[in-house]
Scaffold this motif. Sequence first.
Motif, PDB file in Angstrom:
ATOM      1  N   THR A 427       0.816  -1.303  -0.053  1.00  0.00           N
ATOM      2  CA  THR A 427      -0.015  -0.241  -0.075  1.00  0.00           C
ATOM      3  C   THR A 427       0.929   1.534  -0.057  1.00  0.00           C
ATOM      4  OG1 THR A 427      -0.183   0.195   2.495  1.00  0.00           O
ATOM      5  CG2 THR A 427      -1.810  -1.369   1.229  1.00  0.00           C
ATOM      6  N   LYS A 428       2.242   1.058   0.395  1.00  0.00           N
ATOM      7  CA  LYS A 428       3.001   2.132   0.498  1.00  0.00           C
ATOM      8  C   LYS A 428       4.012   2.519  -0.921  1.00  0.00           C
ATOM      9  CE  LYS A 428       3.230   2.768   5.265  1.00  0.00           C
ATOM     10  NZ  LYS A 428       4.127   3.267   6.553  1.00  0.00           N
ATOM     11  N   VAL A 429       3.621   1.429  -1.632  1.00  0.00           N
ATOM     12  CA  VAL A 429       4.375   1.752  -3.127  1.00  0.00           C
ATOM     13  C   VAL A 429       3.828   2.788  -4.044  1.00  0.00           C
ATOM     14  CG1 VAL A 429       4.952   0.737  -5.319  1.00  0.00           C
ATOM     15  CG2 VAL A 429       4.995  -0.792  -3.015  1.00  0.00           C
ATOM     16  N   SER A 430       4.558   3.669  -4.506  1.00  0.00           N
ATOM     17  CA  SER A 430       4.073   4.987  -5.096  1.00  0.00           C
ATOM     18  C   SER A 430       3.840   4.605  -6.576  1.00  0.00           C
ATOM     19  CB  SER A 430       4.935   5.899  -4.976  1.00  0.00           C
ATOM     20  OG  SER A 430       6.492   5.910  -5.755  1.00  0.00           O
ATOM     21  N   ILE A 431       2.827   5.151  -7.291  1.00  0.00           N
ATOM     22  CA  ILE A 431       2.844   5.060  -8.686  1.00  0.00           C
ATOM     23  C   ILE A 431       3.418   5.973  -9.407  1.00  0.00           C
ATOM     24  CG2 ILE A 431       0.867   5.185 -10.652  1.00  0.00           C
ATOM     25  CD1 ILE A 431      -1.071   4.208  -8.147  1.00  0.00           C
ATOM     26  N   PRO A 432       4.345   5.626 -10.420  1.00  0.00           N
ATOM     27  CA  PRO A 432       5.245   6.472 -10.921  1.00  0.00           C
ATOM     28  C   PRO A 432       4.765   7.350 -11.990  1.00  0.00           C
ATOM     29  CG  PRO A 432       5.924   4.295 -11.513  1.00  0.00           C
ATOM     30  CD  PRO A 432       4.551   4.013 -10.752  1.00  0.00           C
ATOM     31  N   CYS A 433       5.591   8.294 -12.458  1.00  0.00           N
ATOM     32  CA  CYS A 433       5.636   9.138 -13.351  1.00  0.00           C
ATOM     33  C   CYS A 433       4.476  10.120 -13.666  1.00  0.00           C
ATOM     34  CB  CYS A 433       5.534   8.239 -15.025  1.00  0.00           C
ATOM     35  SG  CYS A 433       3.792   7.674 -14.966  1.00  0.00           S
ATOM     36  N   LYS A 434       4.247  10.960 -14.422  1.00  0.00           N
ATOM     37  CA  LYS A 434       3.190  12.207 -14.665  1.00  0.00           C
ATOM     38  C   LYS A 434       2.258  11.537 -15.207  1.00  0.00           C
ATOM     39  CE  LYS A 434       4.796  16.150 -16.386  1.00  0.00           C
ATOM     40  NZ  LYS A 434       4.908  17.425 -17.186  1.00  0.00           N
TER      41      LYS A 434
END
Length: 560
Positions: A427-434
């Motif tokens: 749940t703490k993994v971020s979703i990358p890129c713009k």
Amino acid sequence: MEKKENGLDGKKQSGRVIDGPTNPMVTPLLNDLYQFTMAYAYWKAGKQSERSVFDLYFRKNPFGGEYTIFAGLEECIKFLANFNLTDEEIYFVRDSLPGCEEAFCDYLRGLDCSDIEVYAISEGSVVFPKVPLLRIEGPVAVVQLLETPFLNLINYASLVATNAARHRFVAGKSKLLLEFGARRAQGPDGAISASKYCYLGGFDATSNVAAGRLFGIPLRGTHSHAFVSSFMSLDEIVDKVLRSSDGKSTCEDFVGLVQTCLTKIQSSSSLQGIFSETNQSELAAFTSYALAFPNAFLALVDTYDVMKSGIPNFCAVALALNELGYKAVGIRLDSGDLAYLSTEVRKFFCALERELKVPDFGKMIITASNDLNEETVDALNKQGHEVDAFGIGTNLVTCYAQAALGCVFKLVEINNQPRIKLSEDVTKVSIPCKKRTYRLFGKEGYPLVDIMTGENEPPPKVGERLLCRHPFNESKRAYVVPQRVEELLKCYWRGNADEAREELEPLKELRNRCIKQLENMRPDHMRRLNPTPYKVSVSAKLYDFIHFLWLNEAPVGELH
């Protein structure tokens, strides 16, 4: 040092001056120290101007629910428009950083938000976990200095607005909701912010006079038990004169008129056995208050005994006012069995309306207070009651059921290179890129799913089948054929650019958006117990890229 003009010609954007934050304590120093240590380290490494992209989002809906109300954006934009550090503040930062070079002070002195862009969901919108509420683009050192202020301005605002919306949902559309929390709020800013964002979340009025002046929120309030107990007898009332509402006649002895009306109530055949003698000091207090506010007479009736004294005394004053052409507003209950008492009070009012032929006397407003919260309002609904308005304070403004929303601020791209934050807790993994974000609506008009896509992916189209994937769980996926598509992120700040941006809207418009969007939510997402989770997804292309970057950045272990 005087406030310098930033890159926007003195706080102007789109030809309009933007005021500073409501709280003057919201300055660049409202920051965690590590924002300045990172800014210094970026500067030392020559990285301070590298173009970065950060997402501000939250991971879990509050209060065990499945929706959140986004609030606080306006204050963030006001902060950007007035961002600068005075010499005094700069020297304090310098002295707080071990070995800080003097040249860094010159760098800080030249900082503004003229190279910052902010894309955000419209304030007052219903929002969901993982979806960026704001996307902030700009020089990495400057954006880092926005992190703590933005989180501070959004976390509580969104939490208390959501709390207010949940109270509105359980109370129903027809009830008046009054925010009474100033005395129990976490300091002056907590009180002012609570009043503003409770109104945004669906409350009708506040007792907070400062908030009423600042934001145009309707004010409501009557008197306390102290006012009632401060009177000893009717003899204390010196000025007994009251002109009729039309100004054509004058009652020279309003006190005597009240006593006559009380005698009528005492001799009422339908109210026999409910009371005998009432507390005369309470009657004096009510009479005095009515003389001060004949057009807005609302009395607190539980200082001594609600049914044996408070209600008969109130009704005597209300009947006297009626004879002079005024209409009493109603009563407030602040203790006791609110379901039972409100029902008995309504019966009392209706009995007098029938017997004395006083139009609408039975429709006077019954307000309830006394440490109410979402659960007690729900319980009152199940028991049955006659309350028209709820005054809610402590549990509302302190968000007693949940201390914080937990918004985070994560780097997702730098120098056009996507970045990801990994964790053993998925749940703490971020979703990358713009990213771009869309809300897809179904045939019945309800929102079905929010979907994030890469910046350069084609947008979803109405009527075209689209695969929506859970960002991290490969088995959770579904096809959607949207009947309407709404892009969520809009530009609210463009720094020096002359391009158009969204205007900040009046608070009332934000409130209307909140109410309208909540009404358009599917009922199972809104229920208090075991609500259906709303789906947040990514496109197939973004899903593949997330997992490619994840594998690329995660170190490979070695077994021995």
